[in-house]
Write a protein that holds these residues in place. Structure first.
Motif, short mmCIF file in Angstrom:
data_model
loop_
_atom_site.label_atom_id
_atom_site.label_comp_id
_atom_site.label_asym_id
_atom_site.label_seq_id
_atom_site.Cartn_x
_atom_site.Cartn_y
_atom_site.Cartn_z
N LYS A 195 9.16 -4.78 -4.19
CA LYS A 195 9.08 -4.63 -5.64
C LYS A 195 8.84 -3.19 -6.05
O LYS A 195 9.00 -2.82 -7.23
CB LYS A 195 7.96 -5.50 -6.20
CG LYS A 195 8.20 -7.00 -6.10
CD LYS A 195 6.98 -7.76 -6.61
CE LYS A 195 7.12 -9.26 -6.43
NZ LYS A 195 5.88 -9.97 -6.81
N GLY A 196 8.43 -2.35 -5.11
CA GLY A 196 8.19 -0.94 -5.40
C GLY A 196 6.85 -0.66 -6.05
O GLY A 196 6.61 0.47 -6.50
N VAL A 197 5.94 -1.66 -6.05
CA VAL A 197 4.64 -1.43 -6.68
C VAL A 197 3.65 -0.79 -5.72
O VAL A 197 2.60 -0.29 -6.14
CB VAL A 197 4.06 -2.73 -7.27
CG1 VAL A 197 4.92 -3.22 -8.43
CG2 VAL A 197 3.94 -3.80 -6.19
N ILE A 198 3.96 -0.84 -4.41
CA ILE A 198 3.13 -0.13 -3.44
C ILE A 198 4.04 0.71 -2.54
O ILE A 198 5.23 0.41 -2.36
CB ILE A 198 2.30 -1.09 -2.57
CG1 ILE A 198 3.20 -2.04 -1.75
CG2 ILE A 198 1.30 -1.88 -3.41
CD1 ILE A 198 2.45 -2.88 -0.72
N GLU A 199 3.46 1.76 -1.98
CA GLU A 199 4.17 2.61 -1.02
C GLU A 199 3.29 2.75 0.22
O GLU A 199 2.12 3.16 0.12
CB GLU A 199 4.45 3.99 -1.61
CG GLU A 199 5.08 4.97 -0.63
CD GLU A 199 5.18 6.38 -1.18
OE1 GLU A 199 5.36 7.31 -0.37
OE2 GLU A 199 5.03 6.57 -2.41
#
Length: 376
Positions: free
Chosen positions: A214-218
């Motif tokens: 989802k791209g909410v964490i890296e």
């Protein structure tokens, strides 16, 4: 005349002795000096699982949470009339398999197996089922010859809701950085995870990957203990070596798949004076609670199940099987999140239910016939 008087007196003496004997309590000494309890009512009612034997074999180190599970399993079994013998095999897969095989040959009616090795558990458990031994497994995934995850008919696999625990910790981390979430920036995480091939860690990984996608964490880096048999101390060394690469402000949080590894990471953070990186972890222990209450706010949250309920549920399901009742193939326990600001000075793993709503409450798998014995 003298003879007559003597005879009368002798007769009176004998009569007085008989009268005394009739009024004096009998003094008997039972064989082997065992008290005579013949007047105490004998309990003749058989408990529902009278004579049944359960082996609880855990392929883990005997930590406080697993001792909670073991104690609860024994108490539940005894309340129903069964015996429950507990064996720890300290993550030694060969020893675990040997212990299971030995117990299978010693007449156990049922087995509760915890943390079985993924590569060997399918064959091991299938062999038990063929011997008509009832089996419940915890944190044990079955993989067949093709490498696919499968179930075994008549066997219940118990898990914590691993995906749910991973997700609730990531949600907690995201809530720490609302400005980043609102701006669409990923939260930067050091991930502590070991795998693949370890069932609970793999299940936690599933949820983690969804947040990544989802791209909410890296994920800045994935760290794991170099020596799994000494996971805690090894993780301290690994984290200590990694920290110099990440100056203050470059890491938003540490997400840890297992609290033993979390303790190792915490020690490294503490020794380096790095109070700028908050951490969260799956599972909990008394030492975790001590670290969470150290005043630094570094260890912020644990997602966990009360391990007392694991012992209870495992034996309850086995009891149903022993009575011929059907049970589900997979059963997930509902977790709770414990945060550092909820804890009190006397908090420990046995009393968290007093401050965390729903923690340790689980009335599943109590058949009607069990209720008189498990009440309260």
């Amino acid at each position: 005349m003298k003879k007559l008087i003597a005879l009368v007196l002798a007769a009176l003496f004998v009569l007085s002795l008989c009268a005394c004997a009739a009024t004096k309590p009998a003094e008997t000494t039972p064989a082997n000096n065992v008290p005579d309890n013949s007047e105490v009512p004998v309990q003749t009612e058989e408990l529902p699982l009278q004579g049944k034997r359960i082996a609880y074999i855990l392929n883990v180190v005997s930590t406080d949470i697993f001792q909670l599970a073991a104690k609860a399993a024994k108490e539940t079994a005894e309340a129903l009339g069964a015996t429950c013998d507990v064996y720890f095999t300290d993550t030694d897969n060969v020893r675990f398999q040997d212990t299971v095989s030995t117990c299978a040959n010693q007449g156990y009616d049922a087995m509760f197996l915890s943390h079985g090795n993924q590569e060997t558990s399918y064959d091991l458990v299938t062999g038990l089922v063929e011997k008509d031994i009832k089996v419940v497994c915890f944190d044990t995934q079955f993989v067949d010859a093709s490498g696919a995850n499968v179930t075994i008919e008549g066997v219940t696999q118990m898990f914590q809701d691993d995906q749910g625990m991973a997700a609730m910790l990531l949600d907690y981390v995201l809530d720490m950085y609302p400005e980043k979430v609102e701006a669409g920036e990923p939260v930067k995480i050091l991930k502590i995870w070991r795998g693949p091939g370890i069932s609970p860690f793999d299940r936690r990984q599933e949820a983690y990957l969804e947040y990544e996608e989802k791209g909410v964490i890296e994920t800045l880096e994935v760290l794991a203990p170099a020596d799994p048999k000494n996971g805690e101390s090894s993780m301290t060394d690994v984290m200590a070596a990694a920290l110099p690469k990440y100056p203050e402000g470059s890491v938003d949080a540490i997400w840890c798949c297992y609290d033993a590894y979390g303790r190792g990471a915490y020690v490294a953070l503490s020794e380096a004076g790095r109070t700028d990186i908050p951490m969260v972890s799956v599972d909990i222990s008394n030492q975790d609670i001590n670290y969470m209450m150290d005043g630094t706010g570094v260890w912020q949250a644990c997602a966990t199940v009360d391990f007392t309920t694991i012992g209870q549920q495992g034996v309850r399901i086995l009891a149903m099987m022993l009575k011929g009742e059907e049970t589900e193939s997979v059963y997930n326990l509902t977790p709770s999140i414990v945060t550092y600001d909820q804890l009190t000075p006397d908090s420990n793993v046995t009393n968290l239910g007093g401050i965390i709503e729903g923690y340790g409450v689980n009335d599943d798998h109590i058949s009607d016939w069990m209720k008189p014995y498990l009440a309260g």
